[in-house]
Write an enzyme that holds these catalytic residues in place. Structure first.
Site, PDB file in Angstrom:
ATOM      1  N   GLY A  49       0.977  -1.167   0.483  1.00  0.00           N
ATOM      2  CA  GLY A  49      -0.135   0.015   0.536  1.00  0.00           C
ATOM      3  C   GLY A  49       1.010   1.182  -0.747  1.00  0.00           C
ATOM      4  CD  GLU A 103       0.888   0.544   6.563  1.00  0.00           C
ATOM      5  OE1 GLU A 103       0.969   1.248   5.460  1.00  0.00           O
ATOM      6  OE2 GLU A 103       0.810  -0.495   7.668  1.00  0.00           O
ATOM      7  CG  ASP A 104      -1.329   1.880   3.098  1.00  0.00           C
ATOM      8  OD1 ASP A 104      -1.205   1.686   4.457  1.00  0.00           O
ATOM      9  OD2 ASP A 104      -1.912   0.773   2.199  1.00  0.00           O
ATOM     10  CG  ASP A 107      -9.352   0.566   9.653  1.00  0.00           C
ATOM     11  OD1 ASP A 107      -9.776   0.324  10.416  1.00  0.00           O
ATOM     12  OD2 ASP A 107      -9.719  -0.191   8.960  1.00  0.00           O
ATOM     13  CG  PHE A 156     -12.558   0.536   1.820  1.00  0.00           C
ATOM     14  CD1 PHE A 156     -11.719  -0.774   3.012  1.00  0.00           C
ATOM     15  CD2 PHE A 156     -13.045   0.416   0.411  1.00  0.00           C
ATOM     16  CE1 PHE A 156     -11.030  -0.951   1.454  1.00  0.00           C
ATOM     17  CE2 PHE A 156     -11.822  -0.358  -0.121  1.00  0.00           C
ATOM     18  CZ  PHE A 156     -11.142  -1.255   0.760  1.00  0.00           C
ATOM     19  CG  ASP A 163      -5.997  -3.072  -2.270  1.00  0.00           C
ATOM     20  OD1 ASP A 163      -5.437  -3.330  -0.809  1.00  0.00           O
ATOM     21  OD2 ASP A 163      -6.113  -4.412  -2.799  1.00  0.00           O
ATOM     22  NE  ARG A 169      -2.185  -3.380  -3.916  1.00  0.00           N
ATOM     23  CZ  ARG A 169      -1.920  -2.952  -2.714  1.00  0.00           C
ATOM     24  NH1 ARG A 169      -2.390  -1.828  -2.014  1.00  0.00           N
ATOM     25  NH2 ARG A 169      -2.169  -4.041  -2.165  1.00  0.00           N
TER      26      ARG A 169
HETATM   27  P1  IMP Z   1      -5.264  -2.029  10.375  1.00  0.00           P
HETATM   28  O1  IMP Z   1      -4.248  -3.667  10.480  1.00  0.00           O
HETATM   29  O2  IMP Z   1      -6.265  -2.015  11.193  1.00  0.00           O
HETATM   30  O3  IMP Z   1      -4.421  -0.560  11.190  1.00  0.00           O
HETATM   31  O4  IMP Z   1      -5.143  -2.046   8.995  1.00  0.00           O
HETATM   32  C1  IMP Z   1      -4.792  -1.390   8.096  1.00  0.00           C
HETATM   33  C2  IMP Z   1      -4.047  -1.966   6.663  1.00  0.00           C
HETATM   34  O5  IMP Z   1      -5.664  -2.204   6.157  1.00  0.00           O
HETATM   35  C3  IMP Z   1      -3.711  -1.057   5.631  1.00  0.00           C
HETATM   36  O6  IMP Z   1      -2.230  -1.364   5.667  1.00  0.00           O
HETATM   37  C4  IMP Z   1      -4.620  -1.372   4.660  1.00  0.00           C
HETATM   38  O7  IMP Z   1      -3.252  -2.395   3.545  1.00  0.00           O
HETATM   39  C5  IMP Z   1      -5.498  -1.973   5.102  1.00  0.00           C
HETATM   40  N1  IMP Z   1      -6.792  -1.317   4.873  1.00  0.00           N
HETATM   41  C6  IMP Z   1      -7.064  -0.311   5.885  1.00  0.00           C
HETATM   42  N2  IMP Z   1      -8.133   0.496   5.267  1.00  0.00           N
HETATM   43  C7  IMP Z   1      -8.311   0.642   4.053  1.00  0.00           C
HETATM   44  C8  IMP Z   1      -8.830   1.321   3.655  1.00  0.00           C
HETATM   45  O8  IMP Z   1     -10.156   2.135   3.768  1.00  0.00           O
HETATM   46  N3  IMP Z   1      -8.715   1.233   2.348  1.00  0.00           N
HETATM   47  C9  IMP Z   1      -8.040   0.271   1.660  1.00  0.00           C
HETATM   48  N4  IMP Z   1      -7.355  -0.305   2.543  1.00  0.00           N
HETATM   49  C10 IMP Z   1      -7.298  -0.060   3.830  1.00  0.00           C
HETATM   50 MG    MG Z   2      -0.704  -1.521   4.362  1.00  0.00          MG
END
Ligand code: IMP
Ligand code: MG
Length: 178
Positions: A49, A103-104, A107, A156, A163, A169
């Site tokens: 990402g 990081e992208d 969440d 989202f 993606d 992407r």
């Molecule tokens: P976390 O572990 O819940 O913080 O999720 C992080 C990962 O989930 C990121 O590195 C993304 O790859 C993916 N992610 C979280 N939210 C989104 C979104 O809105 N769109 C696309 N990918 C997401």
């Molecule tokens: Mg990611």
């Protein structure tokens, strides 16, 4: 920026323009350049990402630095899961290094929490976190993000590296699920 787009079964609307992203990435680079003067940071870019964000940010970094790529996975469809697996490891010595993770999006925070635990076992001098996007309401952890581009609502998004089931992407701006 164009209008509504379709990716697989979902529709997305324009959310953050590429001009706005450029501006914010420039601000983040300036902060990092100023915070790391006289230092030699090691940037760890989290694939897939962050590839576009990392590329745009790093072009604006004027410090002597090293860049490595790590691959982690924790996401399927549009739901974050706690299942974090390291797919591609880190092959350089990070002991006593000043690490900046790129990081992208953050969440729930599970992905980064897991990754930081892993990094700490390798004794870096410092770890800072840079994320283009932060979904503050979804965040379930208590670590601090040092460099954040945009705080967004818990919806989202795709584009600029992010993606939906591996599509979208390549979009140069960010779109939000309708
Ligand atoms: P976390 O572990 O819940 O913080 O999720 C992080 C990962 O989930 C990121 O590195 C993304 O790859 C993916 N992610 C979280 N939210 C989104 C979104 O809105 N769109 C696309 N990918 C997401
Ligand atoms: Mg990611």
């Amino acid at each position: 920026m164009s209008g509504v787009i379709e990716i697989l079964d979902l529709k997305f609307q324009p959310y953050i323009s590429s001009e706005k992203i450029d501006e914010v990435v420039g601000d983040l680079a300036r902060q990092i350049n100023s915070d790391y003067q006289e230092k030699n940071p090691l940037f760890l870019c989290v694939l897939n990402g962050s590839f576009i964000f990392a590329s745009d940010l790093l072009k604006k970094i004027s410090l002597p630095c090293n860049i490595e790529f790590v691959r982690l996975k924790s996401y399927e469809g549009t739901q974050s899961t706690e299942n974090v697996r390291e797919v591609l490891g880190l092959n350089v010595d990070i002991k006593n290094r000043d690490i900046i993770v790129i990081e992208d999006i953050v969440d729930t925070g599970h992905t980064l929490a897991h990754f930081m635990d892993y990094l700490r076992t390798r004794e870096p001098k410092s770890i800072k976190l840079a994320s283009l996007i932060f979904k503050k309401e979804a965040f379930q952890k208590d670590f601090k993000l040092d460099y954040v581009g945009f705080e967004i609502e818990n919806k989202f998004i795709v584009g600029y590296g992010l993606d939906y089931n591996e599509y979208g992407r390549n979009l140069d701006s960010i779109y939000q699920l309708i």
